[in-house]
Design a protein around this motif. Structure first.
Motif, short mmCIF file in Angstrom:
data_model
loop_
_atom_site.label_atom_id
_atom_site.label_comp_id
_atom_site.label_asym_id
_atom_site.label_seq_id
_atom_site.Cartn_x
_atom_site.Cartn_y
_atom_site.Cartn_z
N GLN A 187 0.84 -1.19 0.00
CA GLN A 187 0.00 0.00 0.00
C GLN A 187 0.88 1.25 0.00
N GLU A 188 0.38 2.29 -0.65
CA GLU A 188 1.03 3.59 -0.65
C GLU A 188 0.27 4.51 0.29
N ILE A 189 0.98 5.16 1.20
CA ILE A 189 0.37 6.10 2.14
C ILE A 189 0.94 7.48 1.83
N GLU A 190 0.06 8.42 1.56
CA GLU A 190 0.48 9.79 1.25
C GLU A 190 -0.14 10.73 2.27
N LEU A 191 0.69 11.62 2.83
CA LEU A 191 0.24 12.62 3.80
C LEU A 191 0.33 13.99 3.15
N THR A 234 -4.84 11.99 4.85
CA THR A 234 -4.15 10.70 4.70
C THR A 234 -4.83 9.99 3.54
N ARG A 235 -4.02 9.60 2.58
CA ARG A 235 -4.53 8.95 1.37
C ARG A 235 -3.83 7.61 1.24
N PHE A 293 -9.00 10.34 4.14
CA PHE A 293 -9.67 11.02 5.23
C PHE A 293 -8.82 12.17 5.71
N GLU A 294 -9.49 13.15 6.32
CA GLU A 294 -8.83 14.36 6.80
C GLU A 294 -9.10 14.52 8.28
N VAL A 295 -8.04 14.88 9.03
CA VAL A 295 -8.18 15.06 10.48
C VAL A 295 -7.58 16.40 10.89
#
Length: 71
Positions: A17-21, A36-37, A47-49
């Motif tokens: 998985q690729e995690i992009e911030l 966080t994508r 989602f956005e926090v």
């Protein structure tokens, strides 16, 4: 117009998985959000926090990571 600022990009070694911030700033003002994508093949979870939630989540992740490999 929304301003998106890339912060970091990670790849999970198991699963790929690729995690992009990203930091999200809306033109209308207000607080900045952390987006966080997560990409799994062709599926995306986004989602956005707010800053407080990001800080709480970060501490929880660190507690877990620091506890790994200990007897």
């Amino acid at each position: 117009m929304t301003r998106v600022t890339p912060l970091d990009k990670l790849r999970v070694p198991l699963g790929g998985q690729e995690i992009e911030l990203q930091q999200i700033d809306y033109e209308a003002g207000g607080m900045s959000l952390l987006r966080t994508r997560i990409r799994e093949k062709s599926r995306f979870t986004v989602f956005e926090v707010d800053a407080q939630t990001a800080a709480d989540w970060g501490r929880a992740l660190l507690r877990w990571a620091e506890g790994q490999g200990k007897s």
